[in-house]
Design a protein around this motif. Structure first.
Motif, PDB file in Angstrom:
ATOM      1  N   SER A  64      27.436  37.409  17.204  1.00  0.00           N
ATOM      2  CA  SER A  64      28.883  36.404  17.521  1.00  0.00           C
ATOM      3  C   SER A  64      29.774  36.774  18.350  1.00  0.00           C
ATOM      4  N   PRO A  74      28.958  38.492  12.088  1.00  0.00           N
ATOM      5  CA  PRO A  74      30.562  37.847  12.395  1.00  0.00           C
ATOM      6  C   PRO A  74      31.980  38.672  12.658  1.00  0.00           C
ATOM      7  N   GLU A  81      28.710  28.938  14.377  1.00  0.00           N
ATOM      8  CA  GLU A  81      27.984  30.537  14.101  1.00  0.00           C
ATOM      9  C   GLU A  81      27.337  31.056  13.106  1.00  0.00           C
TER      10      GLU A  81
END
Length: 847
Positions: free
Chosen positions: A583, A804, A570
């Protein structure tokens, strides 16, 4: 005798639990949860400090009189004592701050060296290192390829050693912390060197996970448990393979510049511009044709052709009126590829520019792309990005247009640039220029598959031709309007790529380099993600419903292996593609499409001759918002199953499986994540209204308003479409709604005036509607707006960089909204059915 054994067993158990009176039920219940002091294990020092501080705070705040008495603790928790009027008041957060002080002190001690290291790294100039690395890479690929091969072999062997070296769970967790902390520092640094280090960490973490899964977790019970376990590990191996190929493809973008043309236009090649159409409305086709006719290219070397497979008289008359060549054929064999091949036989230009009928080119398109054909004689293809000025179903239904990169942004922003490094740029069916001689050499556009564009590029590369990708937006078009049309388009792509993988597999055959094979294979394999995504959306249900242990390992061991794999992937994805794919959005996109592309892709792999070309509808309207029940049936089924599994999992957590709480919690977390993604899919299925016939595009350029009374007002445009303009005003405008006014726009040193009517008016803004535009007016309007050379230079520049955690929060919000749409639509549907049923009831009774 059995009674004596029972007494003995009860005595031994009471002694081990510390039950002082075995005949008292309360003693047994208490000791089931609280061990005697002498049997308790000491807490780690940090936790001990936190617990002592927490105990002091709780005793003071709850007013516990006897801290050693469980009864007094229960009474203090359940009975609220009135505060003394003389007691000083304290802020509500003061106890929490006091409690967290030891933890905050420890974190500060740990973070201080990280801050110092980060500050020193920020002062380092990484430019020279990047340039040396790039020079070395070019040297090893061009002059000394053997060195490059040896390096690849060495890195592969090192990765294999790192992946297969056994570690204890504690050591594996320490590896996670080390890689995670280093990555958090590296992701702030510019340049390719930190990116490659992060990629190395991710490869180590993911390879260790896959090796551990294949060697230590497949001791499964025969039957359904083994089938589900093998299915899950195959899906994980697929994602691991795609991850490795993606890093090869994306980690180093070429960022090719524009190749300048010779100063003498007489030496420029002739160009045929092909605009393909089937049944699209003239209002969609007209701007593209007018923009193509306005391209900055010698008019004697430019031939604009409308390729009409719908054979419409209206379109023929339009082509004649604007001076475009109108080309039709007697059949529609091989769909778009056949249409293009027929046009090749009817024209003679040196180069061929191809546009879908809704992709409007800017006037600098040919000057931006053709230079590479002159610089590289072997160049057969130059591709530019596809940009969309209208929202796709995700952007419109979730309200993310301009805030979150759309689904195609990753391909044109990162993947194609990575392909270009390895001479593997794909032809994408539009916004591209191809060399006629190269096309004739390979027999024209490929007709064997539904993705004639990518297949044509593959054939060109097999014959030794080169390609180029210029990541400069030179055309813009319409995105798919509804979720069914979006899914239909992706199904065609998935079927076509699967056909290519079967008929003309890039891994085999002659003519391609190793890296070209990898780039093509990864793009084809990507469209098989439907089945693995369905596996991930249903895998935890095996345990929650039937108690199948499809991963034969302790939950803590699973966590210390899977978390490095997921976190590192990620973080690397956020760094490489953060501006083009936020993300967690990949999972959302795949969850929407998985059910619909899984079967077509697999069927095309089995029978590549099946399937037919379908047209993607563009330019439609949605007069009323609605929830698409038909398209969302797979999402609803998966949501019901995951929700039921979650409820069963709560029961296992509290009652049935208390001996493996970690396993239950892991599957509950997995299921909750699936429910979240399915909620986002349901949100996309709730179609929003789309009532604009022409989409508005932001644009700020000077303009002038001319009134019938002789007044002239200087203003600035704010947005435009083929139907009207929005303008910004410096002062209130002395005019009324529906008043006529002329607006002047300029292109270079020329000014064009258009008749409009005021449709809306405030002190700072006005809306204008175009009136009575002639064909020349429409051409000039396109030249001043859509076809401006700078029309799309800032396309995507306002899209925020990926964060994220913020992206995860956004997905959670969209998931909640999706379930809100589902429930409200279900309630509305039920109310309608009940209302109709009540209206029928009296008639039946009377009869």
């Amino acid at each position: 005798m059995p009674e004596a054994d029972a007494k003995t067993s009860r005595g031994m158990l009471s002694q081990r639990l510390g039950v002082s009176d075995p005949h008292r039920l309360s003693q047994w219940l208490w000791r089931l949860f609280v061990l005697p002091a002498e049997q308790r294990r000491p807490l780690p020092l940090l936790l001990e400090l936190i617990w002592l501080r927490l105990r002091v705070v709780l005793i003071r705040e709850l007013g516990v009189r006897k801290p050693d008495s469980p009864r007094d603790w229960i009474a203090a928790c359940l009975l609220l004592r009135p505060a003394s009027p003389d007691a000083p008041t304290e802020a509500w957060h003061a106890p929490l701050i006091e409690l967290l002080q030891p933890l905050w002190f420890v974190l500060k001690l740990m973070w201080w060296p990280m801050q110092r290291l980060s500050a020193r790294l920020d002062r380092v100039d990484y430019g020279p290192a990047d340039r040396r690395l790039e020079s070395f890479a070019r040297l090893t690929t061009e002059r000394y390829p053997l060195i490059g091969y040896l390096m690849v072999i060495s890195v592969t062997l090192l990765l294999a050693v790192c992946a297969t070296t056994p570690l204890s769970p504690g050591a594996q967790f320490a590896l996670l912390i080390l890689m995670w902390g280093t990555t958090l520092l590296l992701r702030r640094l510019p340049g390719k060197v930190p990116t490659l280090i992060m990629v190395g960490f991710s490869l180590v973490a993911s390879s260790r996970y896959i090796w551990w899964r294949l060697t230590e977790t497949l001791d499964l019970q025969p039957g359904a448990e083994m089938v589900m376990g093998i299915g899950l590990v195959l899906a994980e191996c697929y994602t691991w393979l795609v991850l490795i190929l993606r890093y090869v493809q994306d980690a180093w973008a070429l960022k090719r510049p524009v190749a300048p043309l010779p100063p003498t236009p007489q030496t420029w090649p002739s160009v045929d511009v092909f605009i393909t159409t089937y049944d699209e409305a003239l209002s969609v086709i007209k701007p593209t044709v007018l923009a193509a006719l306005s391209l900055d290219w010698p008019k004697d070397k430019l031939n604009v052709c409308i390729l009409d497979d719908g054979r419409r008289e209206e379109l023929r008359r339009f082509a004649e009126s604007v001076g475009a060549q109108y080309i039709i054929r007697s059949n529609n064999f091989h769909a778009k590829a056949g249409n293009l091949n027929h046009a090749l036989s009817m024209t003679r230009g040196d180069l061929v520019a191809v546009f879908d009928c809704d992709h409007i080119p800017v006037r600098s398109f040919l000057q931006t792309t053709v230079g590479w054909f002159l610089r590289d004689p072997k160049c057969a293809l130059v591709q530019t990005p596809h940009h969309f000025f209208s929202p796709d179903p995700f952007e419109r239904n979730l309200g993310t247009f301009g805030r979150v990169p759309n689904e195609s942004a990753l391909f044109y922003g990162v993947i194609q640039d990575g392909n270009d490094l390895w001479n593997a740029t794909f032809f994408c069916g539009s916004c591209a220029v191809l060399k006629r001689s190269a096309l004739e050499h390979i027999g024209g556009f490929a007709v064997e598959t539904l993705t004639e564009d990518a297949h044509t590029a593959l054939r060109l590369h097999r014959h030794g031709y080169t390609s180029a990708y210029v990541r400069l937006t030179q055309a813009a078009g319409l995105a798919t309007e509804t979720l069914p049309s979006h899914i239909k388009q992706r199904m065609r792509w998935a079927r076509g790529m699967a056909q290519m993988f079967r008929i003309d597999n890039p891994l085999f055959g002659r003519g391609l380099t190793l890296l070209q094979r990898i780039c093509y294979a990864n793009s084809m394999i990507h469209f098989f993600n439907g089945l693995p995504r369905l596996v991930f959306l249903s895998a935890p249900l095996g345990y929650l419903f039937f108690e199948y242990h499809i991963i034969n390992a302790w939950a803590t061991t699973i966590a210390v292996y899977v978390l490095p794999h997921l976190i590192q992937a990620e973080l690397v994805g956020s760094r490489i593609q953060g501006h083009y794919r936020h993300s967690f959005w990949a999972e959302a996109y795949e969850s929407v499409l998985a059910w619909y592309i899984a079967v077509p892709a697999m069927m095309a792999l089995i029978n590549p001759r099946a399937g037919r070309f379908n047209i993607t509808a563009k330019g439609g309207l949605i007069e009323h918002g609605y929830f698409d029940w038909k398209i969302s049936i797979p999402y609803i089924v998966l949501t019901v199953l995951n929700s039921a599994g979650f409820i069963v999992g709560v029961g296992r957590l509290l009652f049935w499986n208390t001996h493996e709480i970690g396993t239950v919690l892991m599957n509950l977390a997995w299921t909750a994540y699936n429910i979240l993604m399915l909620g986002a899919a349901l949100g996309v299925a709730a179609e929003s209204r789309q009532v604009r016939v022409a989409h508005r595009v932001p644009l700020r350029i000077p303009a002038t308003l001319y009134f019938d009374d002789g007044r002239a007002v200087v203003c600035t445009t704010s947005d435009y479409s083929t139907r009207g303009l929005g303008i910004s005003l410096d002062a209130p405008l002395a005019a009324s709604i529906e008043a006529p006014v002329k607006i002047a726009l300029s292109r270079g040193d020329r000014e064009f005036v258009f008749q409009t009517t005021i449709t809306s008016l405030t002190d700072t803004r006005a809306g204008l509607r175009f009136e009575r535009l002639s064909l020349d007016d429409e051409r000039h309007l396109i030249e001043c707006t859509f076809a401006r050379a700078d029309a799309w230079l800032d396309a995507g520049a306002d899209t925020p960089q990926d964060r994220p955690l913020a992206s995860l929060g956004e997905i959670i919000r969209f998931g909640a909204l999706g379930y809100g749409h589902l429930l409200s639509s279900a309630f509305a549907l039920l109310s309608t059915r009940l209302y109709r049923l009540r209206r029928r009831t009296p008639l039946t009774a009377t009869a």
